[in-house]
Design an enzyme around this catalytic site. Structure first.
Site, PDB file in Angstrom:
ATOM      1  N   HIS A 138     -34.732  18.366  44.974  1.00  0.00           N
ATOM      2  CA  HIS A 138     -33.687  19.167  44.306  1.00  0.00           C
ATOM      3  C   HIS A 138     -34.040  19.512  42.855  1.00  0.00           C
ATOM      4  O   HIS A 138     -33.814  20.634  42.394  1.00  0.00           O
ATOM      5  CB  HIS A 138     -32.353  18.411  44.387  1.00  0.00           C
ATOM      6  CG  HIS A 138     -31.149  19.284  44.331  1.00  0.00           C
ATOM      7  ND1 HIS A 138     -29.981  19.007  44.995  1.00  0.00           N
ATOM      8  CD2 HIS A 138     -30.915  20.444  43.665  1.00  0.00           C
ATOM      9  CE1 HIS A 138     -29.095  19.963  44.751  1.00  0.00           C
ATOM     10  NE2 HIS A 138     -29.630  20.832  43.942  1.00  0.00           N
ATOM     11  N   LYS A 163     -31.335  19.127  50.477  1.00  0.00           N
ATOM     12  CA  LYS A 163     -32.157  18.743  49.313  1.00  0.00           C
ATOM     13  C   LYS A 163     -32.051  17.245  49.044  1.00  0.00           C
ATOM     14  O   LYS A 163     -30.947  16.687  49.049  1.00  0.00           O
ATOM     15  CB  LYS A 163     -31.690  19.520  48.073  1.00  0.00           C
ATOM     16  CG  LYS A 163     -31.583  21.021  48.318  1.00  0.00           C
ATOM     17  CD  LYS A 163     -31.203  21.834  47.107  1.00  0.00           C
ATOM     18  CE  LYS A 163     -30.859  23.252  47.513  1.00  0.00           C
ATOM     19  NZ  LYS A 163     -29.441  23.489  47.809  1.00  0.00           N
TER      20      LYS A 163
HETATM   21  N1  NAP Z   1     -31.317  24.187  43.868  1.00  0.00           N
HETATM   22  C1  NAP Z   1     -30.399  24.143  42.928  1.00  0.00           C
HETATM   23  O1  NAP Z   1     -30.489  23.406  41.935  1.00  0.00           O
HETATM   24  C2  NAP Z   1     -29.200  25.041  43.062  1.00  0.00           C
HETATM   25  C3  NAP Z   1     -28.392  25.288  41.948  1.00  0.00           C
HETATM   26  C4  NAP Z   1     -27.326  26.161  42.093  1.00  0.00           C
HETATM   27  C5  NAP Z   1     -27.075  26.749  43.323  1.00  0.00           C
HETATM   28  N2  NAP Z   1     -27.856  26.459  44.410  1.00  0.00           N
HETATM   29  C6  NAP Z   1     -27.584  27.048  45.755  1.00  0.00           C
HETATM   30  O2  NAP Z   1     -27.459  28.461  45.606  1.00  0.00           O
HETATM   31  C7  NAP Z   1     -26.178  28.858  46.085  1.00  0.00           C
HETATM   32  C8  NAP Z   1     -25.691  30.086  45.338  1.00  0.00           C
HETATM   33  O3  NAP Z   1     -25.605  29.858  43.962  1.00  0.00           O
HETATM   34  P1  NAP Z   1     -24.212  29.592  43.194  1.00  0.00           P
HETATM   35  O4  NAP Z   1     -23.218  29.039  44.125  1.00  0.00           O
HETATM   36  O5  NAP Z   1     -24.555  28.820  41.971  1.00  0.00           O
HETATM   37  O6  NAP Z   1     -23.781  31.026  42.674  1.00  0.00           O
HETATM   38  P2  NAP Z   1     -23.611  32.509  43.252  1.00  0.00           P
HETATM   39  O7  NAP Z   1     -23.886  32.562  44.690  1.00  0.00           O
HETATM   40  O8  NAP Z   1     -24.349  33.385  42.315  1.00  0.00           O
HETATM   41  O9  NAP Z   1     -22.085  32.778  42.972  1.00  0.00           O
HETATM   42  C9  NAP Z   1     -21.060  32.143  43.675  1.00  0.00           C
HETATM   43  C10 NAP Z   1     -19.743  32.614  43.071  1.00  0.00           C
HETATM   44  O10 NAP Z   1     -19.620  34.035  43.239  1.00  0.00           O
HETATM   45  C11 NAP Z   1     -18.416  34.353  43.912  1.00  0.00           C
HETATM   46  N3  NAP Z   1     -18.751  35.439  44.832  1.00  0.00           N
HETATM   47  C12 NAP Z   1     -19.410  35.362  46.007  1.00  0.00           C
HETATM   48  N4  NAP Z   1     -19.562  36.577  46.555  1.00  0.00           N
HETATM   49  C13 NAP Z   1     -18.984  37.460  45.711  1.00  0.00           C
HETATM   50  C14 NAP Z   1     -18.830  38.854  45.729  1.00  0.00           C
HETATM   51  N5  NAP Z   1     -19.279  39.593  46.744  1.00  0.00           N
HETATM   52  N6  NAP Z   1     -18.184  39.440  44.668  1.00  0.00           N
HETATM   53  C15 NAP Z   1     -17.725  38.697  43.644  1.00  0.00           C
HETATM   54  N7  NAP Z   1     -17.859  37.353  43.565  1.00  0.00           N
HETATM   55  C16 NAP Z   1     -18.482  36.744  44.593  1.00  0.00           C
HETATM   56  C17 NAP Z   1     -18.008  33.082  44.632  1.00  0.00           C
HETATM   57  O11 NAP Z   1     -16.605  32.990  44.752  1.00  0.00           O
HETATM   58  P3  NAP Z   1     -15.854  32.789  46.178  1.00  0.00           P
HETATM   59  O12 NAP Z   1     -16.430  31.581  46.823  1.00  0.00           O
HETATM   60  O13 NAP Z   1     -14.434  32.625  45.775  1.00  0.00           O
HETATM   61  O14 NAP Z   1     -16.119  34.058  46.934  1.00  0.00           O
HETATM   62  C18 NAP Z   1     -18.526  31.996  43.688  1.00  0.00           C
HETATM   63  O15 NAP Z   1     -17.601  31.773  42.649  1.00  0.00           O
HETATM   64  C19 NAP Z   1     -25.333  27.602  45.877  1.00  0.00           C
HETATM   65  O16 NAP Z   1     -24.090  27.662  46.532  1.00  0.00           O
HETATM   66  C20 NAP Z   1     -26.276  26.555  46.368  1.00  0.00           C
HETATM   67  O17 NAP Z   1     -26.332  26.542  47.789  1.00  0.00           O
HETATM   68  C21 NAP Z   1     -28.932  25.628  44.290  1.00  0.00           C
END
Ligand code: NAP
Length: 331
Positions: free
Chosen positions: A122, A89
């Site tokens: 982004h 991004k």
């Molecule tokens: N475009 C944007 O503005 C934007 C904003 C936010 C996110 N994103 C992208 O979207 C991705 C995902 O969103 P996110 O990281 O915000 O949140 P998410 O994927 O909803 O949640 C990640 C969290 O959930 C935990 N987790 C993962 N798998 C799990 C499971 N099976 N059971 C319980 N907990 C679990 C992870 O911990 P562990 O790592 O300890 O497993 C981490 O703390 C980001 O990493 C990024 O690449 C983009």
């Protein structure tokens, strides 16, 4: 929960973009994944587990480690570059047309690859120009606003497509008015809008709006980011504890996380859960051996309460003219 096994990448459905390019419907998120060796293990483990799509961003500050894992997997003969779908991004301090390529080249250098499969704008706001400071803050403690429109950033991304640096381009965190305006000016159509989505922010209207215009939806924070360093509320794992989600998890012998991810994939929404735990990484892609009933998808969508975990509401960012969520009812 089912026994853990590797998912054959061929079993992971793909979504086809408006330009014919295809993307695996599940990808690995990398925001807040620490570049201390854990992210390297996460990306390597994800490739071994069957992931062929990695979601990165310039602003995450960890792309070198992603790149090392990708290149080691290629060198080891596990995958070819063309097997993998790499997303990154454009950051908000690089919106000027001639600086867009600078940002994309920095990303490619960090990832140590020669092209991106997809590059997104982004956010629709711009910040003051900087090559080193992702969140430039003035003496008043507020973000330094940029004066470059996202339409100019888009032209810069179109240049990157024409120069072969990027195959597809898209947007992230754009509302419907901003998408409409972009479509009125774009020479190359965006392929996806990446936005927060889960049952508490189901994005039914935005999904329909985008799909009617040939734009796919990608769901970020699909688990509600329970480990977020930004949203530190005590109820941040409430989606994983939701009673409807857990009733379905019990019914299908799956985890609550798998129900939340299947909810998106079954609606045709690309989904990018982040984890640095190998066990969770594996289970987060084990979604294709069961189907939710149509009325269960509707029931999950009905849990919507416009709950946002990722509003970027620090240092005056919501006061910037193009901030997309000024009105909480804005779609
Ligand atoms: N475009 C944007 O503005 C934007 C904003 C936010 C996110 N994103 C992208 O979207 C991705 C995902 O969103 P996110 O990281 O915000 O949140 P998410 O994927 O909803 O949640 C990640 C969290 O959930 C935990 N987790 C993962 N798998 C799990 C499971 N099976 N059971 C319980 N907990 C679990 C992870 O911990 P562990 O790592 O300890 O497993 C981490 O703390 C980001 O990493 C990024 O690449 C983009």
């Amino acid at each position: 929960m089912s026994d853990q096994k590797m998912v054959n990448p061929k079993e992971v459905p793909s979504v086809t973009f408006n330009n014919g390019q295809t993307i695996p419907i599940v990808g690995l998120g990398t925001w807040q994944s620490p570049p201390d060796g854990s992210l390297y293990k996460a990306v390597s483990g994800a490739i071994d587990a069957g992931y062929r799509h990695i979601d990165c961003a310039y602003a995450y500050g960890n792309e070198e480690e992603v790149g090392k894992a990708i290149n080691d997997a290629i060198s080891a003969g596990k995958i070819k570059r063309e097997d993998l779908f790499v997303v990154s991004k454009l950051w908000l301090t690089f919106f000027r047309r001639d600086r867009v390529k600078l940002c994309v080249n920095k990303i490619l250098t960090k990832l140590n690859i020669s092209y991106l499969d997809l590059c997104l704008v982004h956010w629709p706001m711009s910040f003051g120009e900087s090559d080193t400071d992702n969140l430039p803050v003035g003496p008043d403690g507020k973000v330094v606003p940029g004066d470059i429109d996202y339409l100019e950033a888009w032209q810069g991304l179109e240049d990157c497509v024409n120069d072969g640096l990027v195959k597809s381009i898209g947007i992230s965190n754009f509302n419907t008015k901003q998408i409409e305006r972009l479509l009125g000016a774009a020479k190359i159509k965006p392929v996806t809008n990446q936005v927060e989505s889960h049952p508490y922010l189901a994005q039914v209207q935005l999904k329909k709006f985008c799909e009617e215009r040939g734009i796919t939806l990608t769901a970020y924070s699909p688990l509600g980011n329970p480990g977020s360093q930004v949203n530190t509320g005590s109820d941040k794992d409430r989606l994983l504890k939701d009673s409807v989600v857990n009733r379905l998890a019990e019914k299908y012998n799956k985890s609550a996380a798998q129900i939340l991810l299947k909810f998106q994939a079954q609606r045709g929404v690309i989904v990018i859960p982040k984890s640095v735990s190998i066990e969770r990484i594996r289970s987060n892609i084990e979604l294709f051996d069961f189907e939710l009933a149509a009325e269960e998808i509707t029931e999950l969508e009905a849990l919507n309460r416009n709950y946002r975990t990722c509003g970027f509401d620090e240092v005056g960012v919501p006061n910037l003219p193009n901030y997309p969520f000024k009105d909480p009812n804005e779609v």
